[in-house]
Design a protein around this motif. Structure first.
Motif, PDB file in Angstrom:
ATOM      1  N   ARG A 219       0.864  -1.181   0.000  1.00 21.27           N
ATOM      2  CA  ARG A 219       0.000   0.000   0.000  1.00 21.27           C
ATOM      3  C   ARG A 219       0.901   1.231   0.000  1.00 21.27           C
ATOM      4  N   LEU A 220       0.988   1.880  -1.153  1.00 23.18           N
ATOM      5  CA  LEU A 220       1.817   3.070  -1.297  1.00 23.18           C
ATOM      6  C   LEU A 220       1.057   4.297  -0.836  1.00 23.18           C
ATOM      7  N   ALA A 221       1.728   5.158  -0.066  1.00 19.23           N
ATOM      8  CA  ALA A 221       1.057   6.356   0.449  1.00 19.23           C
ATOM      9  C   ALA A 221       0.674   7.317  -0.662  1.00 19.23           C
ATOM     10  N   THR A 222       1.407   7.295  -1.769  1.00 17.14           N
ATOM     11  CA  THR A 222       1.145   8.191  -2.889  1.00 17.14           C
ATOM     12  C   THR A 222       0.155   7.551  -3.851  1.00 17.14           C
ATOM     13  N   PRO A 223      -1.011   8.165  -4.104  1.00 17.54           N
ATOM     14  CA  PRO A 223      -1.962   7.585  -5.066  1.00 17.54           C
ATOM     15  C   PRO A 223      -1.425   7.705  -6.488  1.00 17.54           C
ATOM     16  N   LEU A 224      -1.657   6.665  -7.271  1.00 17.47           N
ATOM     17  CA  LEU A 224      -1.213   6.666  -8.661  1.00 17.47           C
ATOM     18  C   LEU A 224      -2.362   6.813  -9.645  1.00 17.47           C
ATOM     19  N   THR A 225      -3.538   6.376  -9.241  1.00 17.28           N
ATOM     20  CA  THR A 225      -4.713   6.486 -10.101  1.00 17.28           C
ATOM     21  C   THR A 225      -5.849   7.096  -9.286  1.00 17.28           C
ATOM     22  N   SER A 226      -6.518   8.089  -9.871  1.00 14.56           N
ATOM     23  CA  SER A 226      -7.593   8.742  -9.132  1.00 14.56           C
ATOM     24  C   SER A 226      -8.474   9.522 -10.085  1.00 14.56           C
TER      25      SER A 226
ATOM     26  N   ILE B  25       0.919  -3.222  -6.221  1.00 13.03           N
ATOM     27  CA  ILE B  25       1.017  -1.957  -5.493  1.00 13.03           C
ATOM     28  C   ILE B  25      -0.258  -1.160  -5.719  1.00 13.03           C
ATOM     29  N   ASN B  26      -0.914  -0.793  -4.622  1.00 11.89           N
ATOM     30  CA  ASN B  26      -2.197  -0.078  -4.705  1.00 11.89           C
ATOM     31  C   ASN B  26      -3.156  -0.774  -5.678  1.00 11.89           C
ATOM     32  N   ASP B  27      -3.258  -2.109  -5.530  1.00 10.93           N
ATOM     33  CA  ASP B  27      -4.167  -2.941  -6.333  1.00 10.93           C
ATOM     34  C   ASP B  27      -3.824  -2.962  -7.817  1.00 10.93           C
TER      35      ASP B  27
END
Length: 415
Positions: A110-117, A185-187
């Motif tokens: 689980r990365l603290a920085t969102p990559l997709t939003s 990472i982040n699904d």
């Protein structure tokens, strides 16, 4: 059948093979992996006797990978690819299973920085605040430096051993790519979320450029969704531009662009990586970038983490540690550089010598007269005394101490 032992030898079901063969012939080895998983449930690492268990992971589409058995990494031979430092010698201990979870199906981060939003959430260049938990096992997400250190540690790029030979960027790329194939990472599959700059050769130049173009095309706006991703590479030069800087990476012609304020923050946060002393010692700078695509197709850096390494990619927390790491390698010592991930309060040794039993420690003292630094130095010395551990200390105002192993030659005390 005879049980051949040694680092890099693996037993799957009733067959003994080299780990390098398994990695290079994954399709051919798939039936053997499947049989071992069904009949035994795990593989055996033959680096020591008795043999040690290895987790067999299946990440779908018949792709299998091996991982160290939880809690047994420090039992492997120091030259074994599955060797790990004992608990307490890595910043990874500060994460909960919400941040890094290992299962038979792979690793989930689980990365603290969102990559997709949604686009409205990605309009700003600001990134999500990182988890600020400070107690052991309390961090629920991984920051960028934590992810960079995790990758380096998993790929054993913080390990130096005389038997492994010289590490080049080609070595780094191959080992790091191996980690991507079994990580989410982040699904999102990590080999889709992270682009590792490949080593340049004239024969591969065209394919490498096409791969980067395909990666870049996935970034930016897609309908009502915005997508960012990660690039990992070696900073060759930081060049000024009218709006900030351009990061020019080794092995890659296409630069990454960043605003002046972001680069200023990065130089404060990672001062050793961007300091002037590093180049004098032949050090390198590795960075993990969060990137977006501009309307004109440029790769724009929105956040980054950087670390200093030796010329053979062993991480270092200062230019003095680069000197010590190179000296240890020059004396053919086997050692590991503990990595602190996102933590700042964890007290770790600078280097751990793994070619002596019990393991010994190396400390480099480069700061004088700072209360917090002196307090941490005292804590470390107390810890080693309680353990009865051997310790090599270098005050950088003095010549390097004797670092040869007993029996290697040289004068004075040795470990």
């Amino acid at each position: 059948m005879a049980l051949l032992t040694g680092p890099g030898r693996i037993r799957l079901a009733d067959r003994t093979v080299q780990l390098t063969w398994l990695r290079e012939h994954s399709a051919e080895a798939a039936p053997l992996f499947a049989r071992a998983r069904a009949e035994v449930g795990y593989a055996w690492c033959l680096c020591r006797r008795p043999a040690l268990r290895l987790v067999i992971r299946c990440t779908g589409a018949g792709r299998y990978h091996l991982a160290g058995w939880p809690g047994e990494g420090d039992r492997h031979d120091p030259s074994c690819p599955f060797h790990k430092l004992r608990p307490g010698l890595s910043g990874r201990d500060r994460y909960s299973t919400q941040a890094i979870q290992e299962t038979d199906d792979g690793v989930f981060i689980r990365l603290a920085t969102p990559l997709t939003s949604r686009l409205a959430q990605l309009e700003s260049h600001d990134v999500a605040p990182e988890d600020t938990g400070t107690e052991t096992g309390s961090r629920r997400s991984v920051g960028l430096l934590g992810l960079l250190h995790w990758l380096w540690e998993q790929a054993q790029l913080n390990v130096s051993h005389p038997q492994t030979g010289r590490v080049t960027w080609r070595t780094c790329h191959a080992r790091l790519r191996q980690q991507l194939r079994e990580t989410t990472i982040n699904d999102q599959a990590m080999d889709e979320a992270l682009y590792i700059v490949p080593p340049f050769t004239p024969a591969a130049a065209e394919d490498n450029a096409a791969a980067l173009d395909a990666f870049r095309a996935t970034l930016g706006r897609h309908g009502r969704t915005g997508r960012r991703a990660l690039i990992l590479g070696q900073i060759k030069e930081v060049a000024p531009t009218p709006y900030g800087v351009a990061y020019r990476l080794a092995h890659q012609r296409t630069p990454l662009y960043a605003r002046a304020a972001l680069h200023a923050r990065a130089t404060r946060s990672y001062r050793h990586a961007f300091g002037g002393k590093a180049a004098a010692h032949g050090a390198t700078r590795i960075a993990l970038f969060v990137v977006d695509r501009s309307p004109k197709g440029h790769l724009i850096v929105v956040d980054l983490a950087a670390m200093l390494t030796t010329g053979t990619y062993i991480p270092a927390d200062s230019s003095y540690e680069v000197v010590m790491a190179d000296a240890l390698a020059g004396c053919r010592r086997a050692f590991i550089k503990p990595l602190r991930y996102d933590t700042t309060s964890t007290v770790l040794p600078d280097f751990v010598l793994t070619d002596v039993t019990p393991t010994a420690y190396v400390e480099v003292y480069g700061i004088h007269g700072r209360e917090t630094y002196d307090r941490r130095k005292a804590e470390k010395r107390e810890f080693y005394q309680r353990q009865g551990s051997q310790l090599i200390e270098w005050d950088v105002t003095q010549p390097l101490p004797v670092i040869t192993r007993s029996g290697q030659g040289g004068s004075g005390p040795s470990v």
